[in-house]
Design an enzyme around this catalytic site. Structure first.
Site, PDB file in Angstrom:
ATOM      1  CB  CYS A 122     -52.624 -48.261 -62.664  1.00  0.00           C
ATOM      2  SG  CYS A 122     -54.166 -47.355 -62.445  1.00  0.00           S
TER       3      CYS A 122
ATOM      4  CG  LEU B 268     -44.411 -34.091 -51.076  1.00  0.00           C
ATOM      5  CD1 LEU B 268     -43.206 -34.720 -51.768  1.00  0.00           C
ATOM      6  CD2 LEU B 268     -44.687 -34.807 -49.764  1.00  0.00           C
TER       7      LEU B 268
END
Length: 617
Positions: free
Chosen positions: A2, A260
C-alpha cells in the site's frame, strides 16, 4: 502492499494531495482517518482479505489504536491463532488486524514475532503517541519529515512535495551518494527528511513533539529450531528445506502470484521450488540485447514446465522507459537497472498483483565477484596508509580517467588481493565505487566505518556485511519497491526473510563458510536437485543495461545538462573541487558516460529529482 501518508501536528499540509502522490501504490481503496491533530492516510492494494473489511486505516477492537500498514505478514495466521488463545477476537481475515491487535496486547515486543515485510504508522491514542516501524531488511520504505512540532510520514518522497512541504537538498548526504550511488538510511537527499532505518521502531510524542527509538527488530529470529548438521549432504538437505519453507510462505495471498525469471541462480531456485510446491506461477523475463540470459531463462522454464512471457528491451522501449522512469524516481540513484526493472513491471501490470523476485540471494550466499576479494579482509578502519598513498596518484582530469587512474586501481586491486593489506572498507570501495576516483575519500571511509560498527551482526560474514546492510536495503530493495509499486504490483523477495536468514547463518557456520559462499556454491548445489548442471554453472552477470550499446542519445544529452546543473549548484550538492574537475570539461564527459555510466546516471537522476523544484531546472 500500500501507500501511506500521515501527519501529526497543527501545521498546514495538503493530506489529500500527499496521498494522491502514491495512489499508484494502492488503487483499490483510499481513506483518511482524522483524530484531533493526527491524520492517517492510506492507499490500499488488496492482497490478503480483498474484501472491504480489510480496508485501512483500521482501528483495534478496543478503539485505542489505529494503523496504516504497508506490507505483508506471512505468518499472520499463526500469530492470529496465538492471539485468539489469549482471547482476542477478529472481524477480518487481514494480516493488518493481527498487527493491530498484537500491538494492543503486547506493545512493540509483538513486532519481533512477525515474519514478512512492513512499514507502518500506529496511533496509540491512550499513550498520546505515534509508533512507526520498518521491517529489519528494509524491504518496505518509510520516510519521515519533522517540521517544528509537526511530523509527516510517507511511503515515497514525492508525497512531501505534493503536500506542499518545502524541500532543500542536504549537502551532507552527498559524499556517500557520489561514491556508492545511493543514500544510506537515515540519510536522504533532503534536509530534515529521514529514511527510517531497517528494523527500527520509533515513537513520536504528540504533545511534546519529541521522538525516541524504542527498539530494533533483528534480521534474525529468536526461538526457532536451528538445523543440526553433521555432513555436507545434511547441510544441503537443511538448506533445501529452509528455502522451501520461505518460498512457500511468500505465496500467502488471496490473489495469484507470479515470478520474475532472469535465468540466474536466485530466480531459478524460486521457480524450481515453486513447481515442487505445486504452485502454478507465470514467469516473466526481460530480454536485454547481447545477453545470454534469455536463452537460459527459456531453457529453465521449459525444463520446469513454467509458462514464460518474454518482453524485449528494444532501443525504442528503452528510450520510452528512460523518459518514463523520471516520473517514478524521487530518490536519486546510480542503479541504471531501474529502467528494465520498471519496464518489466509495467508489462506485467494488469496481469498480476504479486510477483516473486530473487533479490537478496547474492547478499545471503556470496554471489558477487567482489566477495572473493572481500573474504580476505576483516579490518575496518577509517584510514589506511596504502590507500592514502595510492589516492595521491589519481587525478580527476581526462588523462587520469583514461590512463593513470585505471593503472592505480589495478595496483590497488593487486595489493588488496595479495594478503599484504587488510582493509575491508578499502576493498569494498575499490569494488563498488561508481567512478574510478576517490571523491571525498576520507569522509566516505569514516562514514562506512561508523556504519559498520553500528550495524554489524557477527552472524553475517564480514565479506557480505556492506552488501547486506547497505547495498541491499538502500539500492536493490528500494529499486524493487518503487519500480513494482509504480505499476501497482507487490514485489516479494523470498530470499530476504528472517527465518531463512537465521537458518542459513546456522548452516554456513556448520560448514566451510568461505567455500560455501564462493560463487554461491552451496545454493547451486541445492539447485542441482532441480536443474541440469549446464543450466546452473555459468558466468555471473548483473541485471544491467549497456546504455551506449542502445545508442541512447537522451542519456548523453541529459548527462551534459546534469553536469551543468551540478556546477551551478555546487554548495547545495557538495560539488567539491575534484568533482568540478571531473564534470567541468566537455571533453571528459563522454569518457565518464562511456566508462562510468552508473556515475553518469547518478548525476542525471539527481538533476531530474531536483530540476522541477525550481533549483536550476
Amino acid at each position: 502492499m500500500c501507500g501511506i501518508f500521515c501527519h501529526a501536528g497543527t501545521g498546514s499540509a495538503n493530506i489529500e494531495a500527499g496521498l494522491r502522490a502514491v495512489a499508484h501504490r494502492g488503487p483499490d481503496h483510499t481513506e483518511i482517518l482524522r483524530d484531533g491533530i493526527v491524520s492517517l492516510g492510506h492507499q490500499r492494494l488488496a492482497i490478503i482479505d480483498v474484501s472491504d473489511s480489510g480496508n485501512q486505516p483500521m482501528k483495534s477492537r478496543s478503539g485505542h489504536v489505529a494503523i496504516v500498514f504497508n506490507g505483508e505478514i506471512y505468518n499472520y495466521k499463526e500469530l492470529k491463532r496465538s492471539l485468539e488463545l489469549e482471547g482476542a477476537l477478529f472481524v477480518t481475515g487481514s494480516d493488518t488486524e493481527v498487527v493491530l491487535e498484537g500491538y494492543d496486547r503486547h506493545g512493540t515486543d509483538f513486532f519481533n514475532r512477525m515474519r514478512g515485510m512492513w512499514a507502518f504508522v500506529l496511533h496509540d491514542v491512550r499513550a498520546g503517541k505515534l509508533v512507526y516501524a520498518r521491517d529489519p531488511f528494509g524491504i518496505k520504505p518509510l520516510y519521515y519529515a519533522i517540521r517544528g512540532r509537526d511530523i509527516y510520514f510517507a511511503s515515497e518522497l514525492k508525497c512531501f512535495k505534493a503536500a506542499g512541504l518545502p524541500l532543500e537538498p542536504d549537502p551532507a548526504a552527498y559524499d556517500l551518494f557520489y561514491a556508492l550511488g545511493y543514500f544510506v538510511a537515515p540519510a536522504t537527499p533532503y534536509k530534515g527528511v529521514s529514511k527510517l532505518r531497517p528494523g527500527s521502531v520509533m515513537s513520536w510524542d504528540i504533545d511534546n513533539a519529541t521522538y525516541l527509538e524504542l527498539a530494533r527488530v533483528s534480521r534474525f529470529m529468536d526461538g526457532i529450531p536451528l538445523p543440526t548438521l553433521c555432513t555436507p549432504a545434511e547441510a544441503l538437505d537443511a538448506l533445501d528445506d529452509s528455502l522451501t519453507k520461505s518460498i512457500e510462505a511468500h505465496y500467502v495471498a488471496d490473489v495469484p502470484v507470479s515470478l520474475l525469471l532472469s535465468g540466474g541462480t536466485d530466480s531459478s531456485i524460486i521457480a524450481a521450488i515453486s513447481k515442487k510446491l505445486d504452485k502454478q506461477p507465470t514467469a516473466y523475463h526481460i530480454a536485454v540485447r547481447g545477453s545470454e540470459d534469455t536463452q537460459y531463462a527459456t531453457d529453465i522454464a521449459q525444463h520446469l514446465g513454467v509458462p514464460l512471457i518474454i518482453e524485449q528491451l528494444s532501443e525504442e522501449s528503452l528510450t520510452d522507459e528512460y523518459a518514463k522512469v523520471w516520473d517514478i524516481l524521487d530518490e536519486p540513484t546510480a542503479d541504471i537497472s531501474i529502467i528494465p526493472t520498471a519496464l518489466v513491471y509495467g508489462r506485467i501490470k494488469g496481469r498480476a498483483k504479486v510477483v516473486l523476485s530473487g533479490e537478496g540471494g547474492d547478499e545471503l550466499f556470496g554471489g558477487y565477484l567482489r566477495h572473493g576479494l572481500l573474504s580476505q579482509h576483516t579490518r575496518v578502519d577509517q584510514t589506511d596508509a596504502f590507500n592514502t598513498v595510492l589516492n595521491a596518484g589519481m587525478f580527476p582530469q581526462r588523462f587520469g580517467l583514461s590512463y593513470t587512474n585505471p593503472l592505480v586501481q589495478r595496483i590497488r586491486a593487486g595489493l588488496l588481493g595479495s594478503g599484504m593489506v587488510n582493509d575491508l572498507v578499502g576493498a569494498y570501495l575499490a569494488s563498488t565505487r561508481s567512478i574510478d576516483y576517490p571523491l571525498a575519500d576520507t569522509a566516505v571511509r569514516n562514514t562506512l566505518a561508523a556504519f559498520y560498527e553500528a550495524e554489524y551482526d557477527p552472524r553475517i560474514p564480514p565479506s557480505l556485511a556492506f552488501d547486506t546492510l547497505a547495498y541491499l536495503p538502500n539500492d536493490l530493495l528500494q529499486k524493487s519497491d518503487i519500480a513494482s509499486m509504480a505499476s501497482s504490483i507487490e514485489a516479494r523477495v523470498p530470499l530476504v526473510d528472517r527465518y531463512l536468514q537465521t537458518e542459513v547463518s546456522a548452516i554456513l557456520r556448520a560448514v566451510d563458510i568461505r567455500k560455501a559462499t564462493e560463487g554461491k556454491k552451496i545454493l547451486k548445489q541445492v539447485l542441482e536437485r532441480y536443474l541440469p548442471p549446464d543450466l546452473i554453472y555459468r558466468k555471473k552477470k548483473g541485471f544491467g543495461v549497456p546504455m551506449m550499446a542502445y545508442k541512447t542519445h537522451a542519456f548523453l544529452d541529459d548527462f551534459e545538462k546534469a553536469c551543468v546543473f551540478h556546477l551551478a549548484h555546487r554548495d547545495a550538492f557538495a560539488v567539491a573541487s575534484d568533482l568540478v574537475h571531473l564534470i567541468a570539461s566537455k571533453g571528459v564527459r563522454p569518457i565518464i558516460a562511456r566508462k562510468y555510466p552508473r556515475f553518469a546516471f547518478a548525476l542525471i537522476s539527481n538533476w531530474k529529482c531536483f530540476a522541477d523544484s525550481g533549483r536550476g531546472g
